[in-house]
Design an enzyme around this catalytic site. Structure first.
Site, mmCIF file in Angstrom:
data_model
loop_
_atom_site.group_PDB
_atom_site.id
_atom_site.type_symbol
_atom_site.label_atom_id
_atom_site.label_comp_id
_atom_site.label_asym_id
_atom_site.label_seq_id
_atom_site.Cartn_x
_atom_site.Cartn_y
_atom_site.Cartn_z
ATOM 1 N N ASN A 110 -12.061 -0.776 5.718
ATOM 2 C CA ASN A 110 -10.870 -0.603 5.640
ATOM 3 C C ASN A 110 -10.081 0.631 5.433
ATOM 4 O OD1 ASN A 110 -11.717 -0.488 3.198
ATOM 5 N ND2 ASN A 110 -10.673 -1.585 1.943
ATOM 6 N N TYR B 48 -2.797 -12.776 -4.555
ATOM 7 C CA TYR B 48 -2.110 -12.674 -5.620
ATOM 8 C C TYR B 48 -0.218 -12.609 -5.179
ATOM 9 C CZ TYR B 48 -1.948 -8.909 -2.152
ATOM 10 O OH TYR B 48 -1.427 -7.781 -1.035
ATOM 11 N N SER C 102 0.929 -1.075 -0.019
ATOM 12 C CA SER C 102 -0.103 0.244 0.171
ATOM 13 C C SER C 102 1.130 1.504 -0.351
ATOM 14 C CB SER C 102 -1.480 0.163 1.521
ATOM 15 O OG SER C 102 -1.912 -0.850 0.941
ATOM 16 N N ALA D 55 -13.029 -11.266 3.846
ATOM 17 C CA ALA D 55 -12.897 -10.381 2.209
ATOM 18 C C ALA D 55 -14.268 -10.430 1.217
ATOM 19 C CB ALA D 55 -12.031 -11.793 1.282
ATOM 20 N N LYS E 97 -9.381 -4.984 11.174
ATOM 21 C CA LYS E 97 -10.609 -4.824 10.079
ATOM 22 C C LYS E 97 -12.443 -4.582 10.471
ATOM 23 C CE LYS E 97 -9.539 -5.637 5.455
ATOM 24 N NZ LYS E 97 -9.773 -6.266 3.866
ATOM 25 N N GLY F 53 -15.617 -18.903 -0.058
ATOM 26 C CA GLY F 53 -15.691 -18.200 1.563
ATOM 27 C C GLY F 53 -16.314 -17.530 2.592
HETATM 28 P P1 NDP Z 1 -10.559 -15.375 6.354
HETATM 29 O O1 NDP Z 1 -9.846 -15.791 7.998
HETATM 30 O O2 NDP Z 1 -11.243 -14.192 7.496
HETATM 31 O O3 NDP Z 1 -11.614 -15.643 6.355
HETATM 32 C C1 NDP Z 1 -11.142 -17.406 5.348
HETATM 33 C C2 NDP Z 1 -11.638 -18.292 4.557
HETATM 34 O O4 NDP Z 1 -11.074 -19.707 3.588
HETATM 35 C C3 NDP Z 1 -13.013 -18.652 5.541
HETATM 36 O O5 NDP Z 1 -14.350 -18.769 4.348
HETATM 37 C C4 NDP Z 1 -12.376 -20.565 5.615
HETATM 38 O O6 NDP Z 1 -13.552 -21.174 5.599
HETATM 39 C C5 NDP Z 1 -11.532 -20.724 4.321
HETATM 40 N N1 NDP Z 1 -11.005 -21.448 4.153
HETATM 41 C C6 NDP Z 1 -9.471 -20.842 4.866
HETATM 42 N N2 NDP Z 1 -8.873 -22.221 4.231
HETATM 43 C C7 NDP Z 1 -9.083 -23.458 3.676
HETATM 44 C C8 NDP Z 1 -9.187 -24.238 2.692
HETATM 45 N N3 NDP Z 1 -8.158 -24.899 2.694
HETATM 46 N N4 NDP Z 1 -10.398 -24.814 2.092
HETATM 47 C C9 NDP Z 1 -11.459 -24.481 1.985
HETATM 48 N N5 NDP Z 1 -11.837 -23.079 2.322
HETATM 49 C C10 NDP Z 1 -10.673 -22.232 3.492
HETATM 50 O O7 NDP Z 1 -9.551 -14.219 5.510
HETATM 51 P P2 NDP Z 1 -10.471 -13.569 4.680
HETATM 52 O O8 NDP Z 1 -11.559 -13.732 4.226
HETATM 53 O O9 NDP Z 1 -9.980 -12.002 5.450
HETATM 54 O O10 NDP Z 1 -9.479 -12.956 3.490
HETATM 55 C C11 NDP Z 1 -9.120 -14.192 2.766
HETATM 56 C C12 NDP Z 1 -8.366 -14.625 1.599
HETATM 57 O O11 NDP Z 1 -8.959 -13.513 0.791
HETATM 58 C C13 NDP Z 1 -6.411 -13.891 2.015
HETATM 59 O O12 NDP Z 1 -6.095 -15.012 0.958
HETATM 60 C C14 NDP Z 1 -6.415 -12.802 2.025
HETATM 61 O O13 NDP Z 1 -5.505 -12.698 1.634
HETATM 62 C C15 NDP Z 1 -7.360 -12.575 0.463
HETATM 63 N N6 NDP Z 1 -7.612 -10.766 0.730
HETATM 64 C C16 NDP Z 1 -7.494 -10.611 -0.942
HETATM 65 C C17 NDP Z 1 -7.664 -8.989 -0.736
HETATM 66 C C18 NDP Z 1 -7.153 -8.094 -2.491
HETATM 67 O O14 NDP Z 1 -7.452 -7.153 -2.460
HETATM 68 N N7 NDP Z 1 -6.780 -9.035 -3.711
HETATM 69 C C19 NDP Z 1 -8.059 -7.916 -0.181
HETATM 70 C C20 NDP Z 1 -8.830 -9.098 0.894
HETATM 71 C C21 NDP Z 1 -8.781 -10.543 1.031
HETATM 72 P P3 NDP Z 1 -13.646 -21.688 7.027
HETATM 73 O O15 NDP Z 1 -14.633 -20.573 7.013
HETATM 74 O O16 NDP Z 1 -14.704 -22.832 6.339
HETATM 75 O O17 NDP Z 1 -12.809 -21.600 7.871
#
Ligand code: NDP
Length: 265
Positions: A87, A214, A17, A131, A66, A127
């Site tokens: 954010n 990414y 950022s 996010a 967040k 998910g």
């Molecule tokens: P959270 O920890 O809040 O949520 C993680 C999610 O991933 C949950 O739904 C979880 O499922 C699921 N999950 C984790 N591991 C697995 C797996 N092995 N198989 C299936 N589902 C899985 O994370 P965020 O929502 O904050 O972030 C998610 C992703 O988005 C991150 O990788 C982050 O880097 C990316 N991101 C990118 C942004 C960008 O600008 N490009 C902005 C914001 C986020 P369960 O509920 O079952 O645990």
């Protein structure tokens, strides 16, 4: 006087950022600084307040703060309220306002940079974490044919129906036999090189597979390529959410394509 902005997170040293906002400021001739601040896990509010007292004008907030930022903000935009996460914070007239630009960032990247229209499309969002929740409202605003949300823990996806109408939710198994035009990976499965258990024939012809991660080729991106889908990582979303935050603060929309290209190089 030079205006001060910052991004708060923990960890934060990897954050792109500061680079992105410095590029936006140069491009638009805005007089501002933007730094990365590592907030202690139990002291985010203090750290933010100290920055505000030292003439901070606004801040971005990333993992894991967040939801804390959502609770701290005195005023929220509709998209932040629905996302349940903030954010982008703006400090003005003694007030703290909270916004969420992640969803706009995703939609702008898909629509403008990837030239993919979401209108009338069958959309699958994988998910149900922060996010995923942040992008639901902006995705629905694009009027897809439907928006289905699948999660490893299906109950967490089902909970989202309390906050959003016009969505379907369920487990990965419940997707059997269905096809989607746009599949978005909003899980963190790529971090551990894992793949959510998607049925094999999920990609419709001409589908776009979008991974919010990414900096690496995830198993989801590899699977999508094997099925001839168009594939994108989440770098464009990162730059577009920053551009939307820059617009919230400065009222000017910077060009994003040169910054995305520069980071990719
Ligand atoms: P959270 O920890 O809040 O949520 C993680 C999610 O991933 C949950 O739904 C979880 O499922 C699921 N999950 C984790 N591991 C697995 C797996 N092995 N198989 C299936 N589902 C899985 O994370 P965020 O929502 O904050 O972030 C998610 C992703 O988005 C991150 O990788 C982050 O880097 C990316 N991101 C990118 C942004 C960008 O600008 N490009 C902005 C914001 C986020 P369960 O509920 O079952 O645990």
């Amino acid at each position: 006087m030079t205006d001060r902005y910052a991004v708060f997170g923990n960890p934060i040293s990897h954050s792109k950022s500061p680079f992105i906002h410095a590029a936006f400021a140069r491009q638009t001739g805005q007089d501002l600084t933007y730094e990365a601040i590592l907030a202690p896990l139990d002291r985010f509010a203090d750290s933010l307040e100290s920055f505000r007292q030292q003439d901070g004008k606004g801040a971005n907030v990333t993992v894991p703060f967040k939801e804390n930022a959502y609770r701290i903000a005195g005023q929220l935009t509709d998209r932040a309220e629905k996302a349940g996460a903030v954010n982008t914070l703006t400090f003005a007239n003694g007030q703290i306002s909270g916004d969420n630009t992640d969803g706009a960032g995703l939609v702008n990247d898909i629509r403008s940079n990837l030239n993919f229209s979401i209108v009338g499309k069958r959309v699958l969002l994988m998910g149900a974490g922060g996010a995923a929740r942040g992008v639901i409202l902006p995705l629905l605003a694009e009027t897809p044919a439907n928006l289905t949300i699948a999660n490893r823990t299906p109950g967490k996806a089902d909970d989202l129906r309390k906050h959003f109408s016009r969505i379907e939710t369920g487990s990965y198994q419940s997707l059997a036999g269905r096809q989607f035009d746009l599949i978005i990976n909003a899980t963190s499965s790529g971090l551990s090189d894992e793949l959510p258990p998607l049925p094999d024939d999920i990609f419709a012809e001409g589908a776009l597979a979008y991974d919010m991660m990414y900096g690496r080729e995830t198993p989801f991106m590899m699977l999508a390529r094997q099925h001839d889908a168009q594939v994108s990582d989440g770098l464009g979303m990162l730059v577009e959410q920053a551009a939307e935050a820059f617009f919230v603060w400065r009222g000017i929309r910077p060009l994003t394509a040169p910054v995305i290209a520069q980071i990719r190089r």
